[in-house]
Design a protein around this motif. Structure first.
Motif, PDB file in Angstrom:
ATOM      1  N   ILE A   1      -5.487  17.448 -10.603  1.00 17.37           N
ATOM      2  CA  ILE A   1      -4.889  17.140 -11.894  1.00 17.37           C
ATOM      3  C   ILE A   1      -3.556  16.414 -11.762  1.00 17.37           C
ATOM      4  O   ILE A   1      -3.341  15.362 -12.372  1.00 17.37           O
ATOM      5  CB  ILE A   1      -4.670  18.434 -12.720  1.00 17.37           C
ATOM      6  CG1 ILE A   1      -6.009  19.115 -12.987  1.00 17.37           C
ATOM      7  CG2 ILE A   1      -3.966  18.112 -14.043  1.00 17.37           C
ATOM      8  CD1 ILE A   1      -6.960  18.308 -13.840  1.00 17.37           C
ATOM      9  N   LYS A   2      -2.640  16.957 -10.962  1.00 15.32           N
ATOM     10  CA  LYS A   2      -1.276  16.427 -10.897  1.00 15.32           C
ATOM     11  C   LYS A   2      -1.242  14.991 -10.380  1.00 15.32           C
ATOM     12  O   LYS A   2      -0.515  14.149 -10.936  1.00 15.32           O
ATOM     13  CB  LYS A   2      -0.415  17.329 -10.011  1.00 15.32           C
ATOM     14  CG  LYS A   2       1.075  16.998 -10.066  1.00 15.32           C
ATOM     15  CD  LYS A   2       1.644  17.277 -11.446  1.00 15.32           C
ATOM     16  CE  LYS A   2       3.149  17.050 -11.476  1.00 15.32           C
ATOM     17  NZ  LYS A   2       3.723  17.350 -12.805  1.00 15.32           N
ATOM     18  N   ILE A   3      -1.983  14.702  -9.338  1.00 15.22           N
ATOM     19  CA  ILE A   3      -1.972  13.354  -8.760  1.00 15.22           C
ATOM     20  C   ILE A   3      -2.457  12.309  -9.770  1.00 15.22           C
ATOM     21  O   ILE A   3      -1.786  11.286  -9.969  1.00 15.22           O
ATOM     22  CB  ILE A   3      -2.814  13.293  -7.467  1.00 15.22           C
ATOM     23  CG1 ILE A   3      -2.169  14.144  -6.368  1.00 15.22           C
ATOM     24  CG2 ILE A   3      -2.980  11.857  -6.989  1.00 15.22           C
ATOM     25  CD1 ILE A   3      -0.829  13.659  -5.902  1.00 15.22           C
TER      26      ILE A   3
ATOM     27  N   SER B   1       0.830  -1.200   0.000  1.00 14.16           N
ATOM     28  CA  SER B   1       0.000   0.000   0.000  1.00 14.16           C
ATOM     29  C   SER B   1       0.864   1.250   0.000  1.00 14.16           C
ATOM     30  O   SER B   1       2.028   1.222   0.420  1.00 14.16           O
ATOM     31  CB  SER B   1      -0.942   0.015   1.212  1.00 14.16           C
ATOM     32  OG  SER B   1      -0.192   0.104   2.413  1.00 14.16           O
ATOM     33  N   LEU B   2       0.274   2.321  -0.469  1.00 13.49           N
ATOM     34  CA  LEU B   2       0.940   3.622  -0.493  1.00 13.49           C
ATOM     35  C   LEU B   2      -0.132   4.678  -0.270  1.00 13.49           C
ATOM     36  O   LEU B   2      -1.124   4.740  -1.004  1.00 13.49           O
ATOM     37  CB  LEU B   2       1.633   3.854  -1.840  1.00 13.49           C
ATOM     38  CG  LEU B   2       2.342   5.190  -2.036  1.00 13.49           C
ATOM     39  CD1 LEU B   2       3.521   5.309  -1.074  1.00 13.49           C
ATOM     40  CD2 LEU B   2       2.826   5.340  -3.472  1.00 13.49           C
ATOM     41  N   ILE B   3       0.049   5.481   0.773  1.00 10.05           N
ATOM     42  CA  ILE B   3      -0.931   6.517   1.101  1.00 10.05           C
ATOM     43  C   ILE B   3      -0.290   7.881   0.916  1.00 10.05           C
ATOM     44  O   ILE B   3       0.699   8.202   1.578  1.00 10.05           O
ATOM     45  CB  ILE B   3      -1.453   6.361   2.545  1.00 10.05           C
ATOM     46  CG1 ILE B   3      -1.978   4.938   2.781  1.00 10.05           C
ATOM     47  CG2 ILE B   3      -2.557   7.380   2.820  1.00 10.05           C
ATOM     48  CD1 ILE B   3      -2.419   4.675   4.204  1.00 10.05           C
ATOM     49  N   ILE B   4      -0.845   8.666   0.002  1.00 11.08           N
ATOM     50  CA  ILE B   4      -0.291   9.962  -0.357  1.00 11.08           C
ATOM     51  C   ILE B   4      -1.279  11.066   0.020  1.00 11.08           C
ATOM     52  O   ILE B   4      -2.479  10.933  -0.180  1.00 11.08           O
ATOM     53  CB  ILE B   4       0.002  10.032  -1.865  1.00 11.08           C
ATOM     54  CG1 ILE B   4       1.023   8.973  -2.262  1.00 11.08           C
ATOM     55  CG2 ILE B   4       0.497  11.429  -2.260  1.00 11.08           C
ATOM     56  CD1 ILE B   4       2.367   9.119  -1.594  1.00 11.08           C
ATOM     57  N   GLY B   5      -0.765  12.163   0.553  1.00 11.04           N
ATOM     58  CA  GLY B   5      -1.595  13.319   0.875  1.00 11.04           C
ATOM     59  C   GLY B   5      -1.344  14.450  -0.106  1.00 11.04           C
ATOM     60  O   GLY B   5      -0.236  14.611  -0.617  1.00 11.04           O
ATOM     61  N   ALA B   6      -2.398  15.234  -0.371  1.00 11.57           N
ATOM     62  CA  ALA B   6      -2.260  16.383  -1.275  1.00 11.57           C
ATOM     63  C   ALA B   6      -3.445  17.314  -1.087  1.00 11.57           C
ATOM     64  O   ALA B   6      -4.571  16.858  -0.865  1.00 11.57           O
ATOM     65  CB  ALA B   6      -2.197  15.929  -2.733  1.00 11.57           C
TER      66      ALA B   6
END
Length: 284
Positions: free
Chosen positions: A102-104, A90-95
């Motif tokens: 758009i970028k994600i 798993s990979l959890i990314i915040g933004a």
């Protein structure tokens, strides 16, 4: 020591509160207290110092927390290697919303083509909340416009983002009176700050301020002729429905950093994502 006890200890340490950890984990507070007490008795030392505001780690507790991060990370990786069909990486990314819009999707559409074994989650919140989540270990990394905690975080990738002033097609930016500024309600939003400064620099006469909690609401408000706003250029140019807008690209760009916690051991999925970012052109 049981892994379950270590997970409880980790949450209490990062939240600095037994009650908050209990709420997060769905347990009653006495259950959490008993688990911590049992861990302290097993190790023969105090792990927390109690205060009026909650709990803080003792020196011994800080040592255990560092080992706990390593132990739990290795256990999760071991499960995914032994039985990847059941225990996927798993990979959890915040933004913030401006980046996740758009970028994600652009980044992960490429990343997941070669890493289909990784489950990705994207958490969206304010800059301050995202930094808290990264500090507590709730996310693996985050895209951030302003890196506040440089002592705890390290930047592993950066890129530049252009900004665009948008307004309804029939709207006159040159008209200094009766302007309505459509801004994000997050006081730390860089686009909010930029629009407010833009109005001051251009001598807008007592503009009306309208705050919104979401990027989509701001875009819709401009579309409906309520006022003007500043958004990322990628967002403005990617929306077909925004063809009725006027665009004014601003001369400066802002730097976006991808930051992680300063820690020697990183989960494998995060290492793969960092390598993926590093292969891209710097500041692209």
């Amino acid at each position: 020591m049981e892994s379950h006890d270590l997970r409880i200890f980790k949450h209490v340490a990062e939240l600095q509160s037994i009650s908050k950890a209990a709420e997060l984990l769905g347990y009653v507070q006495p259950n959490i207290s008993q688990r911590i007490k049992g861990l302290e008795e097993e190790l023969g030392t105090k792990l927390f110092a109690r205060t009026n505001r909650g709990v803080t780690l003792t020196d011994e507790g800080k040592v255990l927390l560092e080992y706990t991060h390593h132990i739990l990370l290795l256990m999760d990786e071991a499960k995914s290697k032994v039985n990847p069909s059941k225990w996927r990486e798993s990979l959890i990314i915040g933004a913030p919303q401006t980046i996740s819009a758009i970028k994600i999707p652009q980044l992960f559409s490429s990343f997941l083509k070669e890493n289909k074994h990784i489950d990705v989650k994207v958490k969206t919140a304010t800059n301050r909340k995202l930094q808290e989540m990264l500090s507590y270990g709730e996310i693996d990394g985050l895209f951030l416009i302003r890196t506040a905690n440089r002592s705890q975080f390290e930047t592993v990738y950066s890129y530049l983002e252009k900004m665009v002033l948008i307004s309804p097609e029939y709207h006159g930016i040159e008209e200094k009176g009766n302007q309505t500024l459509l801004i994000n309600s997050d006081p730390h939003c860089v686009y909010r700050d930029k629009l407010l400064r833009f109005s001051q620099e251009n001598n807008f006469d007592q503009p009306i301020i309208m705050e919104f909690d979401s990027l989509e609401s701001i875009l819709q408000a401009v579309h409906d002729g309520l006022g003007i706003s500043i958004v990322p250029a990628d967002v403005a140019y990617s929306r077909k429905e925004l063809q009725v807008f006027q665009y004014q690209e601003l001369p400066e760009a802002i730097q976006i950093d991808f930051v992680i916690r300063k820690r020697k051991l990183k989960r494998q999925s995060l290492k793969q994502f960092i390598r993926f970012l590093e292969d891209r052109s710097p500041l692209e």
